[in-house]
Design a protein around this motif. Structure first.
Motif, short mmCIF file in Angstrom:
data_model
loop_
_atom_site.label_atom_id
_atom_site.label_comp_id
_atom_site.label_asym_id
_atom_site.label_seq_id
_atom_site.Cartn_x
_atom_site.Cartn_y
_atom_site.Cartn_z
N ASP A 52 -4.18 1.45 -7.98
CA ASP A 52 -3.76 2.85 -7.94
C ASP A 52 -3.15 3.24 -6.60
O ASP A 52 -2.25 4.07 -6.55
CB ASP A 52 -4.94 3.77 -8.25
N ALA A 53 -3.65 2.69 -5.51
CA ALA A 53 -3.17 3.06 -4.18
C ALA A 53 -2.04 2.15 -3.70
O ALA A 53 -1.73 2.11 -2.52
CB ALA A 53 -4.32 3.02 -3.18
N GLU A 83 0.84 -1.19 0.00
CA GLU A 83 0.00 0.00 0.00
C GLU A 83 0.88 1.25 0.00
O GLU A 83 1.88 1.30 0.71
CB GLU A 83 -0.91 0.01 1.24
N ASN A 84 0.50 2.24 -0.78
CA ASN A 84 1.26 3.50 -0.82
C ASN A 84 1.38 4.13 0.57
O ASN A 84 2.39 4.72 0.90
CB ASN A 84 0.59 4.51 -1.76
N SER A 85 0.32 3.98 1.37
CA SER A 85 0.30 4.63 2.68
C SER A 85 1.35 4.07 3.64
O SER A 85 1.77 4.75 4.57
CB SER A 85 -1.10 4.51 3.30
#
Length: 196
Positions: free
Chosen positions: A169-170, A107-109
């Motif tokens: 995307d994320a 996850e990007n986060s």
């Protein structure tokens, strides 16, 4: 005219070789005050006179095997709170003794904090940051130890290996890429580059 063109092409080729060497192994390229470029292991430093204190020797790591680097990667990934089985190797076991790697969709986060944790564990294991002379990219850091270079990076969809699963995307690819490269074992010629 042909002699001039030949000299221009030789100069361009020499500049390209020096530039590539400076990117791959910046600690193996030396340029002196006269503009002479030396490729290869750093020149040995002269022995200090007995009246001066000798500097502490730089610590060197013994050569690592691919299996040892694979274990380093598993340990660093685990230190970031990731199960190594959640990712996949980028080079098949036994396929190449001088290359290895691991990649996973993250996850990007959380990818940046996981990357930081991996890098911190590599340093704990004795890997040395290998700074890029043009500055490290925020999404990639390079380390060296025992004849190996290990790059920790995050990659977008467009930069991901074709064999890797496509992230949403994320999400991003978190990748560790290891390559064994020891330029001090390769006899490289001394090249003089003069500009002007």
């Amino acid at each position: 005219m042909n002699a001039l063109l030949k000299r221009v092409w030789i100069g361009l080729a020499a500049t390209l070789v020096v530039s590539l060497a400076a990117v791959v192994a910046p600690d193996h390229v030396q340029i002196n005050d006269e503009g002479r470029v030396h490729l290869g292991a750093p020149a040995p430093t002269p022995t200090p006179a007995p009246s001066t204190a000798a500097p502490a020797p730089e610590s060197t790591s013994p050569p690592l095997t691919r299996d040892a680097v694979d274990e380093v990667i598993r340990t660093a990934v685990g230190a970031a709170g990731i199960d190594p089985a959640q990712g996949s190797p980028t080079v098949a076991a036994g396929a190449d003794s001088k290359r290895t790697g691991w990649t996973a969709v993250r996850e990007n986060s959380t990818a940046q904090s996981e990357t930081n944790a991996i890098c911190a564990d590599l340093e704990r294991q004795g890997w040395t940051l290998n700074p890029n002379p043009k500055g490290d990219r925020p999404d990639a850091r390079s380390y060296k130890r025992g004849g190996w270079y290990l790059v920790v990076s995050t990659r977008s969809n467009s930069q991901a290996p074709s064999t890797a699963p496509a992230p949403a995307d994320a999400q991003t690819h978190l990748t560790l890429t290891g390559i064994q490269l020891n330029l001090s074992d390769i006899p490289l010629p001394e090249i003089t580059v003069r500009i002007g």
